[in-house]
Design a protein around this motif. Structure first.
Motif, PDB file in Angstrom:
ATOM      1  N   PRO A 275       2.828   0.912  -6.089  1.00  0.00           N
ATOM      2  CA  PRO A 275       3.678   1.841  -6.846  1.00  0.00           C
ATOM      3  C   PRO A 275       4.069   1.272  -8.205  1.00  0.00           C
ATOM      4  CG  PRO A 275       4.477   1.545  -4.600  1.00  0.00           C
ATOM      5  CD  PRO A 275       3.458   0.481  -4.824  1.00  0.00           C
ATOM      6  N   SER A 276       4.107   2.164  -9.211  1.00  0.00           N
ATOM      7  CA  SER A 276       4.579   1.775 -10.538  1.00  0.00           C
ATOM      8  C   SER A 276       5.015   3.019 -11.291  1.00  0.00           C
ATOM      9  CB  SER A 276       3.497   1.039 -11.327  1.00  0.00           C
ATOM     10  OG  SER A 276       2.486   1.922 -11.749  1.00  0.00           O
ATOM     11  N   VAL A 277       5.920   2.827 -12.238  1.00  0.00           N
ATOM     12  CA  VAL A 277       6.381   3.945 -13.057  1.00  0.00           C
ATOM     13  C   VAL A 277       5.229   4.496 -13.893  1.00  0.00           C
ATOM     14  CG1 VAL A 277       7.909   4.619 -14.949  1.00  0.00           C
ATOM     15  CG2 VAL A 277       8.754   3.115 -13.128  1.00  0.00           C
ATOM     16  N   ALA A 278       4.413   3.604 -14.460  1.00  0.00           N
ATOM     17  CA  ALA A 278       3.306   4.033 -15.298  1.00  0.00           C
ATOM     18  C   ALA A 278       2.328   4.901 -14.510  1.00  0.00           C
ATOM     19  CB  ALA A 278       2.579   2.826 -15.892  1.00  0.00           C
ATOM     20  N   ALA A 279       2.059   4.529 -13.274  1.00  0.00           N
ATOM     21  CA  ALA A 279       1.128   5.302 -12.443  1.00  0.00           C
ATOM     22  C   ALA A 279       1.657   6.709 -12.192  1.00  0.00           C
ATOM     23  CB  ALA A 279       0.877   4.583 -11.129  1.00  0.00           C
ATOM     24  N   VAL A 280       2.958   6.826 -11.919  1.00  0.00           N
ATOM     25  CA  VAL A 280       3.573   8.141 -11.714  1.00  0.00           C
ATOM     26  C   VAL A 280       3.496   8.971 -12.987  1.00  0.00           C
ATOM     27  CG1 VAL A 280       5.728   9.348 -11.232  1.00  0.00           C
ATOM     28  CG2 VAL A 280       5.118   7.324  -9.902  1.00  0.00           C
TER      29      VAL A 280
END
Length: 313
Positions: A275-280
């Motif tokens: 999980p990562s903010v960039a991926a979202v």
């Protein structure tokens, strides 16, 4: 085989980038090479071009009598050229020194009538965390899965495309209904001429990984609102293309299938695993950009007299 490279420009604020483009063409390893510089109706820019480049050997210069747009300018450049092959590069791109050599190699080894190459992003700022590589086409760069080396495609991107000059002119050059004109930009202007060339010759554009240009992506190209607007007008442009070439089957369905059945599932699996903010943000951007393209297309459907509006949506 003589090659003519056409570089078009129109605004003084782009002059530094334009200069880098021209210098990269002058530094090519391939000979014989001619450079055709077309200024789109700007006397101030043309005066600078004359001072900096027009006295050099094998450089041809022209200034349109008024702002006519990129499609007109590129066709004019091809008309002024004397090469067997005419190559196009944008005025904010820089060619690798073997760019022309790599394009010519394909012409010499095949019966190609058009050859294009790789356009790689050269961010002039940090790449935005939300920007998904699947949408590099939105900023004129080659996206993952675009084509295999040596594959025949409908068209490559405007910063890296070339044609046998006689075939290009016989097909009528670029369609002035499309392409940048001042601050108006009905997009996908490579596609119409490539469609007509295929109708004329039965051949598409050969893609080669070896011919590389790097496309400058300035700060504004990383702004979310600009990218959403760009997506919208891409959708509108698809409607224009549909009206201009109603019998042409576009590659949009194949791209959407690739995007939603391959790339998005991979991204979702990756998000679960790491999980990562960039991926979202990138997943959300894919959905937003795709939706904006759809809205632009619907706007084109609803707008009366789309073709009569020309390049002023």
């Amino acid at each position: 085989m003589q090659v003519s490279v056409v570089v078009c420009t129109y605004a003084m604020e782009r002059y530094d980038a334009f200069t880098e483009t021209v210098e990269s063409v002058l530094d090519q390893t391939y000979e014989p090479l001619e450079i055709v510089l077309v200024v789109d109706g700007n006397p101030e820019v043309y005066e600078r071009v004359q001072e900096d480049f027009c006295g050099r050997q094998n450089v041809v210069c022209h200034n349109n009598d008024e702002n006519r747009g990129i499609s007109y300018s590129r066709t004019k450049g091809a008309e002024l050229a004397s090469g067997d092959v005419v190559a196009m590069i944008d005025d904010d791109a820089v060619a690798r020194e073997d760019w022309i050599e790599s394009l010519v190699e394909v012409y010499e080894e095949t019966d190609a009538v058009a050859v294009g190459g790789d356009v790689r992003p050269d961010w002039q700022t940090d790449r935005p965390a939300f920007f998904p590589e699947e949408f590099y086409w939105l900023v004129g760069c080659v996206e993952p899965g675009f084509a295999e080396d040596g594959e025949e495609v409908r068209n490559t991107y405007g910063s890296n495309i070339s044609f046998r000059r006689d075939v290009f002119l016989e097909a009528g050059g670029y369609d002035t209904h499309t392409g940048r004109r001042g601050d108006k930009h009905v997009q996908a202007h490579e596609a119409p001429v490539c469609i007509r060339i295929r109708e004329l010759t039965g051949q598409g554009v050969i893609y080669t990984d070896d011919a590389v240009v790097e496309h400058k992506l300035f700060d504004y190209r990383g702004e979310f609102t600009w990218l959403v607007a760009r997506s919208f007008w891409q959708g509108y442009s698809k409607r224009v293309m549909e009206l201009l070439y109603p019998d042409e089957d576009g590659d949009e369905t194949a791209y959407l299938r690739f995007l939603f059945l391959d790339r998005l599932p991979r991204r979702l699996k990756g998000l679960v695993a790491k999980p990562s903010v960039a991926a979202v943000l990138q997943i959300l951007a894919i959905l937003v950009f795709t939706g904006a393209v759809g809205l632009g297309y619907l706007y084109g459907l609803a707008k009366p007299n789309v073709l009569e509006a020309g390049n002023d949506p």
